[in-house]
Enzyme design. Structure first.
Site, mmCIF file in Angstrom:
data_model
loop_
_atom_site.group_PDB
_atom_site.id
_atom_site.type_symbol
_atom_site.label_atom_id
_atom_site.label_comp_id
_atom_site.label_asym_id
_atom_site.label_seq_id
_atom_site.Cartn_x
_atom_site.Cartn_y
_atom_site.Cartn_z
ATOM 1 C CB SER A 199 5.462 -1.885 11.972
ATOM 2 O OG SER A 199 5.083 -0.552 12.278
ATOM 3 N N GLY A 212 3.051 -1.211 4.189
ATOM 4 C CA GLY A 212 3.060 0.206 3.858
ATOM 5 C C GLY A 212 4.450 0.662 3.462
ATOM 6 N N GLY A 213 5.157 1.300 4.395
ATOM 7 C CA GLY A 213 6.438 1.926 4.102
ATOM 8 C C GLY A 213 7.427 1.022 3.387
ATOM 9 C CE LYS A 241 -0.092 3.141 4.822
ATOM 10 N NZ LYS A 241 0.014 3.200 6.270
ATOM 11 C CG ASN A 261 -1.719 1.227 1.411
ATOM 12 O OD1 ASN A 261 -1.767 2.075 0.503
ATOM 13 N ND2 ASN A 261 -2.373 1.362 2.554
ATOM 14 N N GLY A 284 2.881 2.275 10.771
ATOM 15 C CA GLY A 284 3.855 3.352 10.647
ATOM 16 C C GLY A 284 4.590 3.697 11.924
ATOM 17 C CD GLU A 330 -2.861 5.365 6.843
ATOM 18 O OE1 GLU A 330 -2.883 5.462 5.612
ATOM 19 O OE2 GLU A 330 -1.913 4.859 7.483
ATOM 20 C CG HIS A 387 -5.751 1.802 5.377
ATOM 21 N ND1 HIS A 387 -5.323 2.714 6.314
ATOM 22 C CD2 HIS A 387 -4.722 0.947 5.158
ATOM 23 C CE1 HIS A 387 -4.069 2.411 6.641
ATOM 24 N NE2 HIS A 387 -3.683 1.348 5.953
ATOM 25 C CD GLU A 443 -3.191 -2.465 7.268
ATOM 26 O OE1 GLU A 443 -2.138 -2.730 6.695
ATOM 27 O OE2 GLU A 443 -3.793 -1.386 7.118
#
Ligand code: 13P
Length: 250
Positions: free
Chosen positions: A210, A231-232, A13, A11, A171, A97, A95, A165
């Site tokens: 994470s 994610g990251g 983002k 993802n 994050g 967010e 999600h 999640e």
């Protein structure tokens, strides 16, 4: 029923413009790994170009959200049909967010899941508790309530995926204990079977929050963890492919 094929999905983002497509190209070039599905969900502006980069490879492309309607006066929104036309085959829905930042409710996520089905997209429906909810001992209750509230009955027998999640793990570099991840995934599977009968055994249940090359293998080896929503660490091909390398294969 055969266990679901593991899915490692990235993802991005609100990250990535044209130059970042080299990362997607590198992932597409390395995506021919038997027994595991690979997907990237870039910002809507990159879906079409990334789909072209991935054409002919086993890398699947997804959106990060969609509107419930096919078209209309919804300034700024993108429909499931538009994502599909741009080359997406998947879409992330619910999600945290979006639940937290845009007030998305379980009912809205249900409507979006129906839109995904209508357009032929496989929804990846996200659930997860906040830190306060975990500290209050309510993680399982929150997650199972979100599953029951966000998944329409029409998903029965259709391809879909669930992602657990925990909001506090996204994050932050923090992850639940392996025991806690296994407990939530077990509860999600039991809820899916309760809702959909034997068809509830088919969807992969991803863990997200994470996930990095250093912790992916032990998380992905847990029972009922059918992949990861990253994610990251999905922004760089080397990190994403290291996570894929550590994933059990079907
Ligand atoms: P991070 O992997 O950056 O924690 O993000 C997880 C996530 O929200 C994926 O959807």
């Amino acid at each position: 029923m055969t266990p679901p094929t593991p899915l490692i999905a990235g993802n991005w983002k609100m990250n990535g413009t044209g130059p970042a497509l080299v990362e997607a190209r590198a992932i597409a070039d390395a995506a021919d790994v038997a027994g595991v599905r690979l997907a990237l969900c870039p910002p809507a502006t990159l879906v079409e170009r990334m789909s072209r980069e991935a054409a002919g490879s086993r890398l699947e492309i997804g959106g990060q959200d969609c509107h419930a309607d096919a078209s209309g006066a919804f300034t700024g929104d993108v429909s499931a049909e538009m994502l599909r036309e741009a080359g997406a085959r998947l879409v992330i829905l619910g999600h945290s967010e979006r639940r937290a930042g845009y007030g998305e409710t379980d009912a809205l996520i249900t409507a979006k899941a129906l839109a995904a089905l209508r357009a032929g997209l496989e929804p990846i429906i996200c659930v997860g508790e906040t830190r306060a909810e975990r500290e209050e001992g309510r993680a399982l209750a929150v997650v199972t309530r979100q599953i029951r509230g966000s998944l329409p009955a029409e998903l029965a027998g259709k391809p879909f995926t669930v992602a657990y999640e925990p909001v506090w793990a996204i994050g932050t570099g923090l992850t639940p204990t392996l025991e806690d991840i296994a407990e939530v995934h077990h509860a999600i599977r039991a809820t899916l079977k309760d809702m959909f009968g034997e068809a509830g055994a088919a969807p992969a249940i991803l863990y997200g929050g994470s996930v990095k090359p250093g912790n992916a293998a032990e998380i992905l080896a847990l029972p009922e963890v059918g992949g990861a929503l990253v994610g990251g660490a999905s922004l760089k091909a080397a990190d994403f492919l290291a996570i894929v390398a550590g994933a059990p294969k079907a």
